[in-house]
Enzyme design. Structure first.
Site, PDB file in Angstrom:
ATOM      1  N   ARG A 248       7.283  -8.699  12.221  1.00  9.88           N
ATOM      2  CA  ARG A 248       6.840  -7.512  11.266  1.00  9.88           C
ATOM      3  C   ARG A 248       7.076  -7.894   9.773  1.00  9.88           C
ATOM      4  NH1 ARG A 248       4.207  -2.725  11.111  1.00  9.88           N
ATOM      5  NH2 ARG A 248       5.460  -0.852  10.704  1.00  9.88           N
TER       6      ARG A 248
ATOM      7  N   THR B 259      -4.740  -1.646  14.103  1.00 10.15           N
ATOM      8  CA  THR B 259      -4.027  -2.698  14.404  1.00 10.15           C
ATOM      9  C   THR B 259      -4.805  -3.356  15.791  1.00 10.15           C
ATOM     10  OG1 THR B 259      -2.049  -1.339  14.248  1.00 10.15           O
ATOM     11  CG2 THR B 259      -1.910  -3.127  15.760  1.00 10.15           C
TER      12      THR B 259
ATOM     13  N   THR C  72      -0.964  -6.406  12.978  1.00 10.28           N
ATOM     14  CA  THR C  72      -1.842  -5.351  12.108  1.00 10.28           C
ATOM     15  C   THR C  72      -1.920  -5.764  10.752  1.00 10.28           C
ATOM     16  OG1 THR C  72      -2.012  -2.982  11.850  1.00 10.28           O
ATOM     17  CG2 THR C  72       0.157  -3.769  12.091  1.00 10.28           C
TER      18      THR C  72
ATOM     19  N   ASN D  33      -2.209  -2.596   9.289  1.00 10.63           N
ATOM     20  CA  ASN D  33      -1.859  -1.153   8.930  1.00 10.63           C
ATOM     21  C   ASN D  33      -3.174  -0.282   9.025  1.00 10.63           C
ATOM     22  OD1 ASN D  33      -0.364   1.179   9.281  1.00 10.63           O
ATOM     23  ND2 ASN D  33      -0.222   1.367   7.049  1.00 10.63           N
TER      24      ASN D  33
ATOM     25  N   ASP E  62       4.440   2.485   6.497  1.00 10.36           N
ATOM     26  CA  ASP E  62       5.138   3.141   7.791  1.00 10.36           C
ATOM     27  C   ASP E  62       6.680   3.013   7.498  1.00 10.36           C
ATOM     28  OD1 ASP E  62       3.122   2.892   9.040  1.00 10.36           O
ATOM     29  OD2 ASP E  62       3.700   0.909  10.252  1.00 10.36           O
TER      30      ASP E  62
ATOM     31  N   SER F 195       4.929   1.508  15.810  1.00  5.29           N
ATOM     32  CA  SER F 195       4.749   1.989  17.110  1.00  5.29           C
ATOM     33  C   SER F 195       4.259   1.085  18.097  1.00  5.29           C
ATOM     34  CB  SER F 195       3.900   3.369  17.061  1.00  5.29           C
ATOM     35  OG  SER F 195       4.462   4.448  16.295  1.00  5.29           O
TER      36      SER F 195
ATOM     37  N   GLY G 218      -3.770   1.761  17.584  1.00  5.36           N
ATOM     38  CA  GLY G 218      -3.836   3.065  17.616  1.00  5.36           C
ATOM     39  C   GLY G 218      -2.675   3.997  16.826  1.00  5.36           C
ATOM     40  N   GLY G 219      -1.962   3.299  16.035  1.00  4.53           N
ATOM     41  CA  GLY G 219      -0.917   3.969  15.269  1.00  4.53           C
ATOM     42  C   GLY G 219       0.014   4.679  15.895  1.00  4.53           C
TER      43      GLY G 219
END
Length: 581
Positions: A110, A392, A410, A412, A434, A464, A484-485
């Site tokens: 991340r 993503t 992703t 974002n 985020d 997520s 899909g956020g």
């Protein structure tokens, strides 16, 4: 490995699709007369959101690579062919299952806040959250993790048969020699939003619009020479060629020129982390998913725990009763997400409590099975004392030895922050949106956050993303995930429910209409395909129902009891492809 010409990849695709139609009769997976048919293979399978990247992965498997090798090659290829989400300028999460050692691990790559980040950096002079700062300026760019994340996966879990440079070679070829623009990419670049988003940056505009004097047409050959040169640097010099030297200098210059606070030390110091997956069980199946700083695994298992004691099998797929119970369970999980989830290196996340069957039973026992509970009456649970874009993309890989990779990464937003580091071809993320810019203020996906996800130096923002592997009797049964956020968790949830609870094959499970409820806003979001009669019954139960755009783009592989592989690329995104051999 020498990158193979496109006609070779096309033959692989045709062969895989033919095999799918010829072999799709395994009654261990498929019902007698399914409406949708998965792709079928015996030796290896890749499912991704972009066809050329899928074929790169299959070619790696054919050349002796394992699932991790193929995943690394797919990850780099998508950075070329799916620029709105595939990336080396972003980050993500990977679940790896090593069949030989029977080990399942989570790799957290991340993005990270720079050392100069401050809790108030996304606020305006009045102390209010300013989304322009977190979404469209250099302040929103996190230190990218993709390159070091993929390198760690290859080093620790690759087959050893193919080198780092071998796995980047197909992406270099695609970027240098060019690839045909898909209908999906052409449509994306032609959209009013994308043209305005990328048009703010001269470098992005030069790369995507100047060669064709506007958006490229479908079928046109797109080359990415700057990106090809960057990928060659990384292939020859390893990940350090990205995190140090000219590439790193270009990234820092671009970020800070757009108002950001990134340093060369931030890039040089970035390290991915190997974490223990979040695990649980559902109807006798074992679930392994992503731990914090993703909220995906915890709340996937929490919702499954709640639903396991409810009669959704009896009420049936997408009946009003089933949707009502699913929505109620989702609401409680998203309420807990708002309070407890964040980077575990900075905040104590009560994961054991959130994923415990006892806590799920407490929620289930208080859940109204007949009427909707207003969001205003649902609060986060009280943890025991002492106790975390839609653009993503996800891909799944399984090889013939039973190794499996579930990877979600992703930028974002679509095309991230819309900035390209000059001379590198690297699109930069806006992942720091985020974070909770201010307690109680929703982010771009409507998610509420609190202190656990506040901005701090070197902290990773909450996600997520929910890459997941499901096991049956200790063997891989399902590999899945989605973009899909905020809707990623519930999308992955429904793939598991559709296969395990409702008995659908993976193609039918993928195509089934989806629903989503995230506590706030107080509504059930549904796709087209849910009966008007069902909607009416839900409204009579007190639900606000909103029919909106399609949700997610799952890329899934299901494994039969005899080891046969069944792949399904989500039809919701044009250009997706599952292929194997």
């Amino acid at each position: 490995m020498n990158a193979r010409p496109f006609h070779r990849l096309a033959i692989v695709a045709v062969t895989a699709l033919w095999a799918g139609s010829a072999l799709a009769q395994d009654t261990a997976i498929l019902s007698a007369s399914p409406r949708f048919h998965p792709v079928v293979a015996q030796n290896g399978m890749v499912s991704s959101q972009e066809a050329l990247a899928t074929l790169v992965g299959v070619d790696v498997l054919r050349s002796g690579g394992n699932a991790v090798d193929a995943a690394v090659a797919v990850g780099f290829a998508l950075a070329v062919t799916l620029p709105r989400a595939g990336n080396i300028g972003g980050g993500g999460f990977m679940i790896v299952h090593d069949a030989k050692t029977d080990e399942t691990i989570a790799i957290d790559y991340r993005e990270m806040a720079p050392a100069a980040a401050t809790e108030d950096m996304f606020l305006n002079e009045a102390g209010d959250a300013d989304p322009l700062k977190s979404r469209f300026s250099g302040l929103g760019v996190g230190v990218p993790g993709t390159v070091r994340g993929l390198a760690l996966a290859h080093e620790r879990y690759g087959s050893g048969a193919l080198s780092w440079a071998d796995l980047i070679a197909p992406a270099v070829t695609l970027a240098r020699d060019g690839f045909p623009v898909s209908d999906d990419l052409a449509s994306s670049l032609a959209s009013t939003w994308t043209r305005a988003h990328l048009g703010r940056d001269g470098e992005a505009n030069r790369i995507f619009y100047e060669p064709t004097d506007g958006p490229p047409a479908a079928g046109a050959i797109m080359t990415r020479p700057d990106l090809a040169a960057t990928l060659e640097r990384i292939a020859e010099g390893g990940p350090s060629a990205f995190y140090e030297g000219p590439v790193a200098e270009a990234i820092v210059a671009k970020v800070n020129g757009a108002g950001g606070r990134m340093s060369l030390e931030d890039l040089a110091g970035y390290e991915p982390k190997v974490r223990e997956p979040v695990t649980g069980t559902y109807q006798g199946y074992e679930i392994a998913s992503m731990p914090p700083p993703s909220s995906g695994g915890i709340h996937l298992i929490q919702i499954l725990n709640i639903l396991e004691g409810l009669p959704i099998a009896e009420s049936g797929l997408n009946s009003a009763k089933t949707i009502h119970l699913m929505a109620q369970a989702m609401n409680y999980a998203y309420a807990d997400r708002s309070k407890y989830l964040g980077d575990p290196d900075f905040t104590s996340v009560p994961a054991d409590w959130l994923t415990s069957p006892d806590y799920a039973a407490d929620i289930r026992n208080g859940l109204d099975q007949e009427q909707a509970t207003p969001a205003s009456e649902i609060k986060p649970g009280e943890a025991p004392a002492g106790h975390e874009s839609p653009e993503t993309t996800h891909f799944s890989v399984v090889d013939g030895d039973g190794n499996a990779v579930s990877n979600t990464y992703t930028l974002n937003f679509s095309y991230g922050v819309g900035l390209v580091a000059d001379g590198t071809g690297i699109l930069l993320n806006n992942e720091l949106d985020d974070f909770s810019a201010k307690k109680g203020v929703p982010n771009a996906y409507g998610l509420i956050g609190g202190e656990a996800n506040a901005v701090e130096p070197l902290k990773r923002p909450l996600s997520s993303m929910t890459p997941t592997i499901v096991f049956r009797d200790g063997e891989v049964f399902l590999v899945t995930g989605s973009p899909g956020g905020s809707r990623i968790i519930t999308t992955v949830l429904q793939i598991i429910l559709n296969t395990v609870t409702h008995g659908l094959d993976i193609a039918s499970a993928t195509a089934a209409p989806r629903i989503h409820d995230q506590w706030l806003p107080d509504e059930i979001r549904i796709e087209q395909g849910i009966s008007p009669d069902t909607i009416r019954l839900l409204e009579e139960m007190g639900h606000e129902v909103a029919v909106k755009d399609a949700m997610g783009s799952t890329q899934s592989i299901q494994v039969g009891e005899d080891g046969t592989l069944y792949g399904a690329a989500d039809p919701r995104r044009a250009g997706s492809l599952a292929a194997g051999y």
